[in-house]
Enzyme design. Structure first.
Site, mmCIF file in Angstrom:
data_model
loop_
_atom_site.group_PDB
_atom_site.id
_atom_site.type_symbol
_atom_site.label_atom_id
_atom_site.label_comp_id
_atom_site.label_asym_id
_atom_site.label_seq_id
_atom_site.Cartn_x
_atom_site.Cartn_y
_atom_site.Cartn_z
ATOM 1 N N THR A 1 -5.182 10.209 -0.016
ATOM 2 C CA THR A 1 -6.519 9.984 0.541
ATOM 3 C C THR A 1 -6.785 11.012 1.633
ATOM 4 O OG1 THR A 1 -5.671 8.425 2.189
ATOM 5 C CG2 THR A 1 -6.482 7.501 0.105
ATOM 6 N N SER B 1 -12.370 5.782 3.990
ATOM 7 C CA SER B 1 -11.376 6.292 3.046
ATOM 8 C C SER B 1 -12.039 7.105 1.942
ATOM 9 C CB SER B 1 -10.613 5.119 2.431
ATOM 10 O OG SER B 1 -9.672 5.575 1.485
ATOM 11 N N TYR C 1 -13.245 5.304 10.536
ATOM 12 C CA TYR C 1 -12.516 5.810 9.367
ATOM 13 C C TYR C 1 -13.211 5.338 8.096
ATOM 14 C CZ TYR C 1 -8.650 6.154 5.953
ATOM 15 O OH TYR C 1 -7.864 6.421 4.856
ATOM 16 N N HIS D 1 0.789 -1.236 0.000
ATOM 17 C CA HIS D 1 0.000 0.000 0.000
ATOM 18 C C HIS D 1 0.824 1.291 0.000
ATOM 19 C CE1 HIS D 1 -3.737 2.018 0.052
ATOM 20 N NE2 HIS D 1 -4.384 1.231 0.883
#
Length: 654
Positions: A499, A488, A486, A372
């Site tokens: 992001t 995204s 959270y 990532h």
């Protein structure tokens, strides 16, 4: 003129130098490229707007808005004072410093470098903690779901995508607000006629938003290299091979010729066939399992391996175009088992440091596990979508295709590690440790069949809000309180955007959850009105985040600057700030008709990793959690209750 003997030697030398000669049909653009967009891939890149730095006062206001549903009145009153003090004092200097730094780096965004650094400095293992996965739906033609055939077609389509990207032929990524008006040939004609320096503005007039494509290059020939304290990204576009893993053994397969053209599909097919049929025993000490380790432990282990003669093997792995894995596990259609395989597996046949690994099972089930730090979902999903469509609609290998193993023998080689007792012990320890971690992870799959987006549309309510509201309600039913959540949100509409955090737990969702749980306190009309209020707020937060107007990345950058000076404002050392960034529920949506499964791990020990999908008539989610820290089954039970509660309200007066 050559004599017959000289001619024979010349031909032999030529064949040795050129592993496979491309026929004219395979050297054509039709084979070499996915497509040839008339608008160059990077046409909009020079004129993309820069990610804005929000006003300090606005970020402070949004921070308080996010904190309010999680705090008592007394706590919130204290927070307001601390935030006001920051806004009027320390924040002024940090904001000025951030803007000055940003003005000196106009080629990028203010968040790009620190966000890379955040990923690369984290010492936690990559699998479960960071690497997400996506699984393709099957090829609609059943006979093409053969492990070798599907691997070959996905590999060739990947190479066609890569070559299109590198030659500026890949269609630019554009978000069309109204596709009927802007996703047209007229739009393309106008925008490509504009100079790159202003082309974005032309697209904007059509209410179309070109997206940043700077991450795309790191899809290929890229690896994350472990190092002490901070990893690094390695990229070598000159390499012409992929790495292939099978039973913990690693192979090198050449797939491009000396000019960088894709080899004949039969040669690639035959090379994969040689590897798949290789009877080599499963690796006793599979080095790939070390990529599951704590990053400092892996860095130390790698340096030891390099010191005993493995530097060249690492170079071949790190520079490879990507990793293709022949998964040898028993075929299954059990989704929970597939999630485990694609999210983490046992680590033996994985190399989690590669930009991505294409994993193909014995029954042709295929998917990606990707690292990532180099990029986000926008680039991965575009690649994922394009190669699925190309490999299924325009396959280069067919069930009738015949291998020519002799032509591929010099394309394949084993990548053999030199191991000693120390490295063997490191591998065994990593394998045992990883096994315990994977065993502790729970996976729950959930599908709700009573409604989907179609029931939301008549009310003007966001389907995404309904899912996020269900998560809040489920958590409240479980714990009688609310937690940091959270969601995204991509900022790819800006140059080098990454992001932004969208926080679905709001004052509005809190009020609604409390009203639903306290039966009889509100009638259906009142609850429907409250859901609509939640939807309005949700839409506002998503818009702010997508436009770079969230507060999380802004505060993250300000906090980093403060840490470098050693003078950290109380707002950032405040336990409330740390709690807000401790995401007990980490969520992300991916609704695509070609995605069978997609998920990620929890980001905190007691948390839930929630990958969810929304369809016209159903909803679904994959929830990951650590069994000894969180109750995933209870959460699923509460989630079903929550969605049914919402279903009843949405059906009110229907």
């Amino acid at each position: 003129m050559f004599s017959p003997a000289q001619s024979k030697k010349f031909v032999e030398a030529w064949i040795l130098h050129w592993p496979v000669r491309l026929s004219s049909s395979f050297s054509s653009d039709e084979y070499q490229y996915l497509h040839k967009s008339k608008t160059p891939t990077m046409h909009f890149q020079p004129s993309l707007p820069r990610l804005p730095i929000p006003e300090l006062s606005k970020s402070c206001e949004r921070y308080l808005t996010a904190q309010q549903p999680l705090r008592t009145e007394e706590e919130f009153s204290l927070l307001v004072k601390r935030v006001k003090d920051f806004e009027l004092n320390a924040g002024i200097g940090l904001q000025k410093e951030l803007k000055e730094l940003d003005s000196k780096n106009k080629h990028t965004s203010y968040i790009s470098a620190p966000w890379f650094e955040m990923y690369l400095k984290d010492r936690r293992p990559l699998p479960i903690n960071y690497n997400p996965f996506l699984v393709f739906i099957d090829d609609p033609k059943i006979e093409y779901n053969d492990q070798l055939i599907r691997s070959s077609n996905l590999l060739i389509s990947s190479l066609r995508f890569m070559r299109s990207l590198r030659n500026n032929y890949l269609e630019p990524e554009v978000y069309h607000l109204n596709a009927k008006k802007s996703d047209t040939e007229f739009f393309r004609t106008i925008t490509r006629a504009l100079p790159p320096s202003v082309s974005w503005y032309g697209a904007y007039l059509f209410k179309a938003f070109p997206l940043d494509m700077s991450q795309y290059k790191n899809l290929f020939n890229t690896s994350r290299i472990p190092d002490y304290g901070k990893d690094r990204i390695f990229h070598d576009p000159s390499a012409k091979h992929i790495m292939v893993m099978k039973n913990g053994n690693i192979y090198k397969l050449t797939v491009l010729d000396e000019e960088g053209q894709i080899l004949d599909p039969i040669a690639i097919y035959s090379g994969l066939k040689l590897i798949l049929d290789d009877q080599k025993k499963p690796a006793e000490f599979p080095v790939g399992v070390l990529t599951t380790e704590d990053r400092d432990i892996w860095a130390k282990a790698r340096k030891h391996l390099e010191s005993i003669g493995n530097a060249e093997v690492f170079k071949m792995i790190d520079s490879s175009i990507f990793n293709l894995i022949f998964d040898d596990e028993e075929p299954t259609k059990d989704y929970r088992t597939l999630v485990q395989r694609y999210l983490h597996s046992n680590g033996v046949t994985r190399w989690f440091d590669k930009s991505f690994s294409l994993i193909v099972g014995r029954d042709g089930t295929a998917g990606l596990n990707f690292e990532h730090s180099w990029g986000d979902g926008v680039a991965v999903l575009r690649y994922f979508t394009d190669i699925y469509n190309d490999s299924t609609k325009n396959p280069q290998i067919h069930p009738t295709s015949k291998c020519d193993l002799s032509s591929a023998e010099n394309l394949v080689s084993n990548l053999m590690f030199n191991l000693d007792n120390t490295s063997n012990e490191l591998i065994v320890n990593a394998k045992n440790k990883y096994s315990l971690i994977c065993d502790s992870l729970g996976i729950e799959l959930f599908e709700f069949l009573k409604f989907g987006r179609n029931l939301c549309k008549p009310h003007g309510i966001s389907p995404d809000l309904i899912m996020q509201l269900a998560f809040q309600l489920a958590y409240y039913k479980m714990n009688n309180n609310f937690t940091s959540t959270y969601e995204s949100c991509s900022t790819a509409a800006f140059k080098h955007g990454r992001t932004e955090t969208m926080r679905p737990c709001t004052v509005e969702t809190k009020k609604l959850c409390e009203a639903i749980v306290k039966e009889g306190s509100s009638n259906k009309a009142d609850l429907l009105r409250m859901i609509k209020d939640c939807s309005v707020k949700h839409g506002q937060l998503i818009k702010e985040a997508a436009m770079g107007q969230g507060f999380d990345r802004h505060f993250f950058a300000l906090n980093l600057l403060a840490q470098k000076t050693g003078r950290i404002p109380s707002i950032f050392s405040d336990p409330f700030y740390k709690q807000l960034n401790h995401y007990v529920m980490s969520t992300s949506t991916l609704s695509s008709n070609i995605v069978l499964l997609g998920a990620f791990g929890p980001v905190v020990p007691e948390g839930f990793g929630i990958g969810y999908s929304i369809w016209d008539e159903r909803l679904g989610a994959i929830i990951s959690y650590y069994k000894n820290k969180a109750d995933g089954q209870r959460f699923i039970s509460c989630l079903e209750e929550a969605l049914f509660d919402l279903y009843v309200v949405l059906n009110y007066n229907k």
